[in-house]
Enzyme design. Structure first.
Site, short mmCIF file in Angstrom:
data_model
loop_
_atom_site.label_atom_id
_atom_site.label_comp_id
_atom_site.label_asym_id
_atom_site.label_seq_id
_atom_site.Cartn_x
_atom_site.Cartn_y
_atom_site.Cartn_z
N ASP A 13 0.84 -1.20 0.00
CA ASP A 13 0.00 0.00 0.00
C ASP A 13 0.88 1.26 0.00
O ASP A 13 1.90 1.30 -0.69
CB ASP A 13 -0.93 -0.03 1.22
CG ASP A 13 -2.24 0.68 0.98
OD1 ASP A 13 -2.23 1.91 0.96
OD2 ASP A 13 -3.27 -0.01 0.81
N HIS A 33 -3.35 5.88 3.76
CA HIS A 33 -4.16 4.77 3.30
C HIS A 33 -3.69 3.43 3.85
O HIS A 33 -4.47 2.62 4.36
CB HIS A 33 -4.14 4.77 1.77
CG HIS A 33 -5.10 3.84 1.13
ND1 HIS A 33 -4.77 2.57 0.71
CD2 HIS A 33 -6.41 4.00 0.80
CE1 HIS A 33 -5.81 2.00 0.15
NE2 HIS A 33 -6.82 2.84 0.19
N SER A 77 -11.27 -0.47 -0.33
CA SER A 77 -10.00 -0.52 0.42
C SER A 77 -10.22 -0.86 1.88
O SER A 77 -9.40 -1.53 2.51
CB SER A 77 -9.29 0.83 0.34
OG SER A 77 -8.67 1.02 -0.89
N ASN A 79 -13.75 0.95 -6.85
CA ASN A 79 -14.78 1.91 -6.45
C ASN A 79 -15.37 2.68 -7.62
O ASN A 79 -15.57 3.89 -7.53
CB ASN A 79 -14.18 2.92 -5.46
CG ASN A 79 -13.65 2.27 -4.22
OD1 ASN A 79 -14.19 1.27 -3.75
ND2 ASN A 79 -12.58 2.80 -3.67
#
Length: 755
Positions: free
Chosen positions: A145, A200, A362, A292
């Site tokens: 990530d 994130h 996520s 998304n």
């Protein structure tokens, strides 16, 4: 040996489309090689996706290492025997297996305000009672990530540290090619410090394994799992394929059993090869966010979650009401299950406030990752496949996910870990009702026998038929019911089925009486046609008695001939059928003429009128259709004259979960550079067949046929007549579900109208 550059190879395929290539030069560049049809094969260039400028991943064939231009490489990708090269780098094309751009990848996150209850997702997936059995493990999880705040008070105790590395000495102590990789590595910036400068990765890490029972902040799904920080997303949340592959390789080599991946974008072969390699070498489980874009990833893939690999679990997002997240991708084939992904409270870097709520697939993905670690801890001899199977077979069935994910359910931690696959009573799914009708004259038979209960061990206990607009008809029971209507008209009949848990499901049949059998057939292959020579119509059941005035002495035999319509006429297929009932399945598109001839007992012969079978061409994704010009066969592409008479028809074969739902049929079209406009213009048809300008927003498309029960197949007659303007028209059609989801034909019916 032929040398070329990556960039030169990339461009050659475009030249193939325009002209025949001369003898290849000895020196070729990577970018030209990329476009070479001989190297790239079936993979087409895509100008709609983001790539890193002038960077290409070049995979070499086994044995091609000797000619790999390692010195010129921007990065080595040893796990897939590849290099990251600039477009100008010369390469030996004979040694290359494939070339692809270095695609841009991004975090799969949709930001939101943090004004909601905390950690609702852990209770939603049944995690709290699971902790009575097991609440942690030493499973090593790589969070690929934007990095992790490894000093965060709720994460520090669960951070993995590299036992072979001495912090801060500037030396690659363990000889793995990375200096000072204590907590992992920062591939985005090329150093040993994977600290999170975005937020994130830290948010995902907290959901997976924030320290439990420490009196601080929150708790993760797994209280004691070890978190490896592999940063390849930059401070804006963007990364690329090459760095993602490097992160996967690092995680596998260092022993991570589960890789958590809350990011995605476009891709071809290289990333897929790296994930497959992780599975083949070390049996690694790869958990990935579905994305998304509110897209059906069966039709519009999102990588890496859409790769068809055994070790990938693809995760959609749901909210606290078990509704699919408004942003979440879905796909009954490509998405496995859903997990909480809306208003998820978790850790962020201390500099950003330590904790915050976010939403996105996520946020759903780390729930699955954490549960996978618990399953593995409870079953240490499991393979990655057994862990995946346990998770997918133990979901909670959720109505909003039926037809949206492969399992139709959301993550259930308790049953996954404990191994109890039977849902609690309050989570059992309602039965699915199915209604079809057939008839003759004023008599109609309704069939509900295809209704079913979808729960393990479940069964139907009652069928109830009710009539919405016929007051003198009392409800009937049984899986089949025949009624005689007294007045011609259209009627709505509702079937309600009840199962052994007293849950109910409902379906509706719309019928018009007198019942009219179709003289001809229209649909997509395989299309079955049934005709009765005596009656001159399609029938169900035994052959009827012939009209006395046609064959007074009785019928001796019936003969059918079949021919396929072509531009030069109707060509018989040479086959004669000798039964009075004709039945055949047509598997090829086109227009077929079926001609019956009766031979009477007295020797008289009667040739009856032609029947017609018109088989529509497929346009993909469960849709078929085309345009017939002046009565010709239906085609997906035509060039016609403005004076021609046309018939535009489509057919929908919806997925099972959508059958019998009340939907809006929609029809819309793109008219590039409409004659009265300098720009492309979208149109849509309203319920009267009127043409309206459309802004292209799916939420604003009007219904062509509003609130109709969706049958399978479902025929849509869009337009008959003559077009009024010349130009190029791309026609699409589909349906809108009750929740607003638009399901449409991915490919258009392509019409060129000449003056």
């Amino acid at each position: 040996m032929k040398l070329t550059s990556v960039k030169q190879m990339f461009l050659v395929a475009c030249l193939f489309l325009a002209t025949t290539l001369e003898t290849q030069a000895e020196v070729r560049r990577v970018d030209e090689a990329y476009f070479s049809s001989t190297v790239r094969g079936e993979i087409g260039a895509d100008d709609t996706v983001d790539t890193v400028a002038n960077q290409y991943i070049v995979k070499f064939k086994p044995g091609g290492e000797a000619v790999m231009p390692v010195k010129e490489a921007l990065m080595r990708l040893p796990s897939i025997n590849a290099l990251l090269l600039t477009g100008e780098t010369p390469i030996d094309t004979d040694a290359v297996e494939y070339i692809e751009p270095n695609y841009v990848l991004k975090a799969d996150l949709t930001p939101n305000d943090p004004d909601f209850s905390k950690l609702w997702g852990l209770e939603s997936i049944g995690l709290i009672p699971t902790w009575d059995t097991i609440n942690g493990s030493e499973i090593l999880i790589a969070v690929i990530d934007s990095g992790i705040d490894y000093n965060h008070p709720d994460l520090a105790a669960n951070m993995w540290t590299n036992p072979g590395e001495i912090p801060g000495n500037g030396i690659d102590d363990d000889g793995n090619g990375y200096i000072d990789d204590v907590y992992g590595f920062d591939f985005a910036n090329g150093d040993g410090d994977p600290a999170d400068d975005y937020f994130h990765g830290t948010h995902c890490a907290g959901t997976i394994a924030a320290v439990g029972n420490n009196g601080t902040g929150m708790v993760g799904v797994n209280w004691t799992a070890k978190l490896m920080a592999l940063k390849f997303l930059d401070k804006s949340g963007f990364g690329d394929t090459a760095h993602a592959i490097s992160a996967i390789h690092y995680a596998v080599q260092k022993g991570a059993k589960i890789l958590s991946n809350s990011w995605g974008g476009s891709g071809e072969k290289a990333l897929k090869d790296a994930i497959r390699q992780a599975q083949e070498e070390k049996g690694v489980l790869f958990v990935a966010a579905a994305g998304n874009s509110t897209a059906n990833t069966d039709m519009f893939p999102h990588y890496p979650s859409s790769y068809d690999l055994d070790n990938i679990i693809s995760v959609a997002a749901i909210d606290r009401n078990n509704a699919l997240g408004t942003f979440s991708n879905y796909g009954p084939i490509s998405v496995d299950l859903a997990a909480p992904g809306v208003d998820i409270y978790s850790t962020v870097p201390v500099s950003l406030g330590s904790y915050v709520s976010q939403e996105g697939t996520s946020m759903a993905t780390p729930h699955v990752t954490g549960v996978a670690a618990l399953v593995w801890a409870a079953n240490p001899t499991f393979t990655y496949q057994q862990v995946k199977d346990r998770i997918l077979s133990s979901v909670d069935p959720v109505p909003s996910l039926s037809g949206k994910t492969a399992t139709g359910g959301k993550l259930n931690a308790y049953r996954a870990v404990i191994g109890d696959s039977k849902p609690p009573d309050e989570l059992r799914r309602p039965p699915v009702a199915s209604c079809s009708a057939s008839g003759s004259g004023m008599t109609v038979t309704f069939d509900g026998s295809k209704s079913r209960d979808t729960n393990e061990g479940g069964y139907l206990t009652r069928y109830l038929w009710t009539f919405a607009n016929q007051a003198d008809t009392t409800p009937a029971t049984g899986d089949k019911m025949t009624t005689e209507f007294q007045t011609p008209g259209t009627y709505v009949v509702t079937l309600t089925v009840t199962d052994n848990d007293n849950l109910t499901g409902e379906a509706k049949c719309n019928v018009t009486v007198p019942w009219q059998e179709e003289e001809n057939y229209l649909g997509s292959p395989p299309l079955r046609a049934d005709f009765n020579a005596e009656e001159g119509a399609s029938v169900v059941g035994e052959v009827g008695t012939p009209p006395a005035e046609k064959c007074e002495s009785g019928i001796s035999k019936c003969t059918w001939t079949v021919c396929k319509q072509t531009p030069t006429g109707c060509n018989p297929d040479g086959t004669l059928y000798g039964e009075c009932k004709f039945s055949q399945v047509f598997n090829s598109e086109g227009t077929y003429k079926i001609t019956p001839m009766l031979t009477c007992n007295d020797g008289k012969t009667i040739t009856k009128s032609d029947r017609e079978v018109r088989v529509l061409p497929s346009i993909g994704g469960g849709f078929a259709g085309g345009i017939s010009v002046n009565g010709d066969s239906y085609k997906t592409y035509v060039a016609q004259q403005l004076t021609d008479t046309v018939d535009v028809v489509g057919e929908i074969k919806p997925i099972l979960a959508h059958v019998n739902q009340l939907v809006d049929i929609v029809v819309y079209a793109l008219y590039p550079q409409y004659p009265t406009s300098e720009t492309d213009t979208w149109f849509m048809l309203d319920r009267a067949g009127g043409v309206l300008v459309w802004d292209g927003n799916p939420a604003n498309v009007v219904a062509f046929k509003p609130q109709v029960p969706l049958t399978s197949p479902h025929l849509v007659t869009m337009y008959k007549g003559q077009f009024v303007l010349p130009g190029h028209l791309l026609v699409y059609f589909g349906y809108r579900l009750p929740d607003g989801t638009l399901v449409n034909s991915n490919n258009p019916i392509d019409i060129t109208i000449n003056q």
